[in-house]
Design a protein around this motif. Structure first.
Motif, PDB file in Angstrom:
ATOM      1  N   MET A  67      -4.987   1.255   1.761  1.00  0.00           N
ATOM      2  CA  MET A  67      -4.472   0.003   1.201  1.00  0.00           C
ATOM      3  C   MET A  67      -5.289  -1.211   1.658  1.00  0.00           C
ATOM      4  O   MET A  67      -4.908  -2.335   1.388  1.00  0.00           O
ATOM      5  CB  MET A  67      -3.000  -0.198   1.595  1.00  0.00           C
ATOM      6  N   VAL A  68      -6.355  -0.940   2.394  1.00  0.00           N
ATOM      7  CA  VAL A  68      -7.172  -2.074   2.841  1.00  0.00           C
ATOM      8  C   VAL A  68      -8.053  -2.514   1.683  1.00  0.00           C
ATOM      9  O   VAL A  68      -8.771  -1.723   1.098  1.00  0.00           O
ATOM     10  CB  VAL A  68      -8.060  -1.658   4.024  1.00  0.00           C
ATOM     11  N   ASP A  69      -7.982  -3.776   1.325  1.00  0.00           N
ATOM     12  CA  ASP A  69      -8.823  -4.174   0.202  1.00  0.00           C
ATOM     13  C   ASP A  69      -9.647  -5.390   0.559  1.00  0.00           C
ATOM     14  O   ASP A  69      -9.128  -6.446   0.884  1.00  0.00           O
ATOM     15  CB  ASP A  69      -7.987  -4.234  -1.075  1.00  0.00           C
ATOM     16  N   GLY A  70     -10.981  -5.175   0.595  1.00  0.00           N
ATOM     17  CA  GLY A  70     -11.914  -6.223   0.989  1.00  0.00           C
ATOM     18  C   GLY A  70     -11.573  -6.757   2.373  1.00  0.00           C
ATOM     19  O   GLY A  70     -11.225  -6.020   3.291  1.00  0.00           O
ATOM     20  N   GLY A  71     -11.670  -8.062   2.523  1.00  0.00           N
ATOM     21  CA  GLY A  71     -11.402  -8.680   3.816  1.00  0.00           C
ATOM     22  C   GLY A  71      -9.936  -9.012   4.010  1.00  0.00           C
ATOM     23  O   GLY A  71      -9.562  -9.695   4.942  1.00  0.00           O
ATOM     24  N   ALA A  72      -9.088  -8.518   3.100  1.00  0.00           N
ATOM     25  CA  ALA A  72      -7.685  -8.942   3.127  1.00  0.00           C
ATOM     26  C   ALA A  72      -6.872  -8.257   4.216  1.00  0.00           C
ATOM     27  O   ALA A  72      -5.787  -8.692   4.536  1.00  0.00           O
ATOM     28  CB  ALA A  72      -7.033  -8.683   1.777  1.00  0.00           C
ATOM     29  N   VAL A 108       3.274  -6.944   3.730  1.00  0.00           N
ATOM     30  CA  VAL A 108       3.072  -8.266   3.133  1.00  0.00           C
ATOM     31  C   VAL A 108       1.586  -8.593   3.166  1.00  0.00           C
ATOM     32  O   VAL A 108       0.946  -8.496   4.217  1.00  0.00           O
ATOM     33  CB  VAL A 108       3.866  -9.343   3.908  1.00  0.00           C
ATOM     34  N   ARG A 109       1.049  -8.910   2.013  1.00  0.00           N
ATOM     35  CA  ARG A 109      -0.348  -9.315   1.970  1.00  0.00           C
ATOM     36  C   ARG A 109      -0.449 -10.687   1.312  1.00  0.00           C
ATOM     37  O   ARG A 109       0.088 -10.896   0.227  1.00  0.00           O
ATOM     38  CB  ARG A 109      -1.158  -8.298   1.156  1.00  0.00           C
ATOM     39  N   ASP A 110      -1.080 -11.615   1.988  1.00  0.00           N
ATOM     40  CA  ASP A 110      -1.219 -12.988   1.493  1.00  0.00           C
ATOM     41  C   ASP A 110       0.130 -13.561   1.054  1.00  0.00           C
ATOM     42  O   ASP A 110       0.265 -14.148  -0.021  1.00  0.00           O
ATOM     43  CB  ASP A 110      -2.216 -13.046   0.327  1.00  0.00           C
ATOM     44  N   GLY A 111       1.135 -13.323   1.873  1.00  0.00           N
ATOM     45  CA  GLY A 111       2.450 -13.898   1.592  1.00  0.00           C
ATOM     46  C   GLY A 111       3.234 -13.186   0.512  1.00  0.00           C
ATOM     47  O   GLY A 111       4.325 -13.622   0.139  1.00  0.00           O
ATOM     48  N   LYS A 112       2.713 -12.084   0.023  1.00  0.00           N
ATOM     49  CA  LYS A 112       3.404 -11.374  -1.061  1.00  0.00           C
ATOM     50  C   LYS A 112       3.779  -9.962  -0.584  1.00  0.00           C
ATOM     51  O   LYS A 112       2.982  -9.284   0.070  1.00  0.00           O
ATOM     52  CB  LYS A 112       2.454 -11.292  -2.268  1.00  0.00           C
ATOM     53  N   SER A 163      -6.905  -8.229   7.283  1.00  0.00           N
ATOM     54  CA  SER A 163      -6.490  -9.017   8.433  1.00  0.00           C
ATOM     55  C   SER A 163      -5.230  -9.825   8.133  1.00  0.00           C
ATOM     56  O   SER A 163      -4.482 -10.147   9.035  1.00  0.00           O
ATOM     57  CB  SER A 163      -7.623  -9.946   8.851  1.00  0.00           C
ATOM     58  N   SER A 164      -4.983 -10.132   6.852  1.00  0.00           N
ATOM     59  CA  SER A 164      -3.796 -10.913   6.538  1.00  0.00           C
ATOM     60  C   SER A 164      -2.624 -10.010   6.153  1.00  0.00           C
ATOM     61  O   SER A 164      -1.602 -10.474   5.685  1.00  0.00           O
ATOM     62  CB  SER A 164      -4.083 -11.894   5.397  1.00  0.00           C
ATOM     63  N   GLU A 165      -2.820  -8.678   6.375  1.00  0.00           N
ATOM     64  CA  GLU A 165      -1.736  -7.771   6.013  1.00  0.00           C
ATOM     65  C   GLU A 165      -0.777  -7.636   7.191  1.00  0.00           C
ATOM     66  O   GLU A 165      -1.192  -7.484   8.326  1.00  0.00           O
ATOM     67  CB  GLU A 165      -2.326  -6.409   5.638  1.00  0.00           C
ATOM     68  N   LEU A 166       0.518  -7.650   6.842  1.00  0.00           N
ATOM     69  CA  LEU A 166       1.556  -7.709   7.863  1.00  0.00           C
ATOM     70  C   LEU A 166       2.600  -6.652   7.546  1.00  0.00           C
ATOM     71  O   LEU A 166       2.918  -6.431   6.380  1.00  0.00           O
ATOM     72  CB  LEU A 166       2.202  -9.091   7.726  1.00  0.00           C
ATOM     73  N   LYS A 167       3.128  -5.997   8.569  1.00  0.00           N
ATOM     74  CA  LYS A 167       4.234  -5.062   8.317  1.00  0.00           C
ATOM     75  C   LYS A 167       5.503  -5.645   8.926  1.00  0.00           C
ATOM     76  O   LYS A 167       5.549  -5.954  10.119  1.00  0.00           O
ATOM     77  CB  LYS A 167       3.924  -3.703   8.929  1.00  0.00           C
TER      78      LYS A 167
END
Ligand SMILES: Nc1nc2c(c(=O)[nH]1)N[C@H]1C(S)=C(S)[C@@H](COP(=O)(O)OP(=O)(O)OC[C@H]3O[C@@H](n4cnc5c(=O)[nH]c(N)nc54)[C@H](O)[C@@H]3O)O[C@H]1N2
Ligand SMILES: Nc1nc2c(c(=O)[nH]1)N[C@H]1C(S)=C(S)[C@@H](COP(=O)(O)OP(=O)(O)OC[C@H]3O[C@@H](n4cnc5c(=O)[nH]c(N)nc54)[C@H](O)[C@@H]3O)O[C@H]1N2
Ligand code: SF4
Ligand SMILES: [Mo]
Length: 691
Positions: free
Chosen positions: A1-6, A31-35, A8-12
């Motif tokens: 589920m890691v996509d590009g540089g995102a 949660v990725r980028d607040g979503k 680091s902003s992924e949260l569980k």
């Protein structure tokens, strides 16, 4: 589920399923980028074990459906029509505050009815008390009894063993004989199944007792199909066999029960032949199961809500709780009766509710009898109704009466909702509510012994607010000075956790937040009634003064289902209707999800081939299911999964998607013998071809 540089902003974020289901699942939101991009069962939770269910797997999809209510609205059409205009929160709160002041000034606080349902079981946002309860207490509003679900069974358990509790369902794994009695866990709470399977792997036999050969019954070693509402007669017949074999545990009965000699006489009145006549279960099956229970230790019974939705629902649980007392299973790890673990939860509910804030004593109105509450109750009549996390136009008995009540022109109705339900159609003001992953909450479960904290994962969409926050704002608008109504969610949670009970030792909000869930510190192994029961006598009470005080037979026994057992009514309406949990919906929730609606298909009613033939009806035909209270339309399914004399349908369909009515159009609003519960499965109907 890691996509590009995102990445680091992924949260569980750890949370909990809020739905009215025994399993109380722990979940993890990614949660990725607040979503919120993913929601999964928590693999670390010993009951959830990583899996959610058919319904909740679509949680995030549902929360983003285009029909989500995102803004406050004011009614512009007639009541029931469902036409609204968007307004601001300020306008909504001003209007509600003004109307409330008017109602209270003219009729007093009791003219206000906070009708909260089971949409979420959370302590902060839902029916178990929520922050808003303090607001209504300060106003002196009528009290509200959430008696629609398990009140009868809980009252029966209270009368017999002093608690709704019973054994821990996880301990079914240690049983040698498991009776799934009026419960369909593969649909209505599948996580217990793993523990049942563990028991079977160790050699246990599984028996299902249900008028319908359900998904669950199909998996059992044996299936008994009694007429609805006759289970206490079946239980007495089984006990008759057990006592006939001399298999009762005399020591346990002497040391830990009250009224055994009298109850024994009652058992003697139910030889298997009589039990067979009442229940429709063959004599040989009753004898065989009685003998099996007599020689199998430990035997565990799992009963949930389905078995107690009858006029004698309270009496049924009193008798069922007596079986492990006669056999001595209450003293064994893996034996006893599991009904609801809520009886073991040691939260400080009084500190959350703050009923002491009421200006004086207030009356209690019943969730199961909304029609009566709106049309019949006077002194004062209900003039302002708040519907919170409930959908009574779809869920509550006597649908036509409920609609007549909701349609009253002089009633001011506020509905806090996520979706445009049939109930919303009757609102004067609609307030948009957050969903679980958008707000904070604290949960217990009624199928296991863990507490959970639900941390908000994302910001609410549109202008949705948590229920707790809505009532803080309304309190401010009303100028309420009592500081307790302004406590934050975290503060409320801390007050709730601080009960000082030894089973709560070490369970703090900080810890819950960090770990997501914590099991209560109950003894291990947990055999809660090995040395007695939390009744006034300290014994299991076959004879109960408290039951007598509530108007019931002092002695546990069989109380026939009022409609099912009424020969006169049976002549006019020959089929006993059961409207049980649907596999795809949770009550009426998810019944507006396109994919789950597609899977569920249109509302159906199943009858035995003999009953279809007697009416000249064929599989697939459109039929009308009705009685003197109303009717609903369904497609007929002909199947020997249903015993003769019974018609089986599912709860949950939204009336508006089902031709204007669902099964509750035919259900009466009368109360059960104990607890004031509803009688959904004690309903007689006739089925005819749709016109
Ligand atoms: N998928 C799904 N899961 C749910 C729900 C849902 O709507 N959908 N609802 C949730 C809620 S709110 C609750 S309270 C629980 C309810 O879950 P359950 O306690 O399982 O209750 P029901 O589905 O009403 O009935 C269970 C079974 O009892 C049978 N039954 C009905 N009457 C009798 C009777 O007199 N005797 C016997 N022996 N059996 C009888 C029915 O045929 C049914 O198969 O499930 C929760 N889980
Ligand atoms: N015929 C028949 N009818 C039954 C039953 C039956 O067996 N047969 N079972 C009964 C049982 S067991 C129960 S528990 C009742 C349930 O009856 P209700 O308590 O009315 O439950 P739901 O139908 O799930 O409606 C809950 C509503 O709350 C909303 N909601 C969810 N979360 C939130 C939130 O956080 N905030 C707010 N404001 N709203 C929220 C949902 O969108 C939904 O519309 O139904 C009963 N009805
Ligand atoms: S509805 Fe029940 S089984 Fe499904 S996720 Fe929620 S608690 Fe778990
Ligand atoms: Mo329920």
């Amino acid at each position: 589920m890691v996509d590009g540089g995102a990445a680091s902003s992924e949260l569980k974020v750890l949370g909990a399923c809020p739905l009215d289901c025994p399993d109380g699942c722990s979940w993890v939101v990614t949660v990725r980028d607040g979503k919120a991009v993913r929601l999964r069962g928590n693999p670390d939770h010993p009951y959830t074990r990583g899996a959610l269910c058919t319904k909740v797997n679509r949680w995030l999809e549902r929360a983003e459906q285009p029909d989500r209510i995102l803004y406050p609205m004011r009614r512009v059409g007639a009541k029931g029509e469902g036409r609204f205009e968007r307004i601001t929160w300020d306008e909504a709160l001003d209007e509600i505050a003004e109307r409330l002041r008017g109602v209270i000034g003219e009729h007093g606080g009791e003219a206000v009815w906070p009708y909260w349902g089971t949409g979420t079981l959370g302590y902060l946002q839902g029916c178990e008390g929520f922050g808003g309860r303090r607001f209504f207490n300060v106003l002196g509003a009528s009290a509200h009894a959430v008696d629609i679900c398990s009140a009868a069974g809980a009252a029966g358990m209270e009368a017999a063993i002093g608690s709704a509790g019973g054994m821990d369902p996880q301990d079914l794994a240690h049983a040698k004989l498991v009776l799934l009695w009026g419960t369909n866990p593969l649909t209505s709470g599948h996580h217990v199944w793993k523990f049942v399977q563990d028991a079977r792997k160790a050699g246990a036999r599984l028996v299902a007792i249900d008028p319908v050969r359900t998904r669950t019954a199909q998996q059992a070693d044996e299936h008994l199909a009694p007429l609805p509402g006759t289970d206490a007669a079946l239980a007495l017949g089984l006990l008759n066999v057990i006592v006939g074999l001399g298999a009762q545990d005399e020591d346990f009965l002497r040391d830990h029960t009250q009224g055994w000699e009298e109850f024994r006489e009652r058992i003697a009145e139910f030889p298997p032949e009589r039990a067979a006549e009442i229940t429709g279960v063959p004599v040989a099956d009753i004898v065989a199961l009685g003998e099996r229970i007599a020689r199998t230790r430990p035997t565990a019974i799992r009963a949930t809500q389905g078995i107690q939705r009858h006029s004698g629902g309270g009496a049924t649980l009193r008798v069922l709780a007596g079986i492990p007392a006669v056999t001595g299973d209450w003293r064994l790890h893996g034996g006893g009766l599991a009904f609801s673990t809520s009886g073991h939860i040691k939260l400080n509910k009084a500190a959350l509710y703050r009923d002491d804030l009421r200006p004086g004593p207030v009356r209690t109105l019943s969730m199961s009898r909304l029609g009566e509450g709106l049309l019949d109750v006077q002194d004062p009549p209900v003039k302002a109704l708040f519907v919170i996390a409930a959908n009574p136009a779809g869920s509550t008995p006597h649908q036509n009466k409920v609609r007549r009540g909701l349609a009253r022109e002089d009633l001011f109705t506020v509905v806090l909702e996520q979706f445009p339900t049939d109930t919303v159609d009757y609102a004067d003001i609609v307030l948009p509510a957050t969903a679980q992953h958008e707000h904070a909450d604290l949960h217990e479960a009624y199928g296991h012994l863990h507490l959970a904290w639900n941390e908000p994962a994302v910001a609410p969409p549109g202008e949705c607010l948590p229920t707790s926050e809505t009532f803080r704002r309304l309190a401010r608008r009303m100028g309420i000075e009592e500081p307790a109504v302004y406590d934050s969610d975290e503060r409320l949670a801390e007050q709730l956790l601080a009960s000082g009970h030894p089973w709560m030792a070490g369970i703090t909000l900080d810890r819950l937040r960090k770990e997501g869930f914590v099991r209560m510190a109950v003894p291990d192994p947990f055999v809660p009634y090995a040395d007695g029961f939390p009744t006034p006598s300290g014994r299991l009470e076959f004879r109960s003064a408290r039951a007598a005080g509530a108007g019931a037979d002092p002695l546990a026994g069989y109380v026939p289902p009022v409609e099912v057992a009424d020969p006169e009514r049976a002549r006019r309406y020959p089929l006993a209707l059961i409207s049980a949990a649907s596999h795809e919906f949770l009550n009426t929730q998810f019944a507006n999800n396109p994919e789950l609606r597609r899977r569920a298909g249109e509302p159906a009613v199943r009858v035995h081939p003999d009953d279809a033939a007697a009416r000249g009806l064929a599989d697939g035909q459109r039929v009308r299911v009705g009685n003197d209270r109303g009717s609903f339309e369904a497609v007929l399914r002909v199947s020997d999964e249903v015993r003769p004399g019974v018609a089986a349908t599912a709860k949950g369909h939204w009336p508006r998607f089902a031709g204007g009515a669902n099964a509750n159009a035919v259900v009466d609003e009368r109360a059960t013998d104990l607890g004031g519960g509803p009688v959904f499965h004690d309903t007689r109907v006739e089925i005819t071809a749709a016109g």
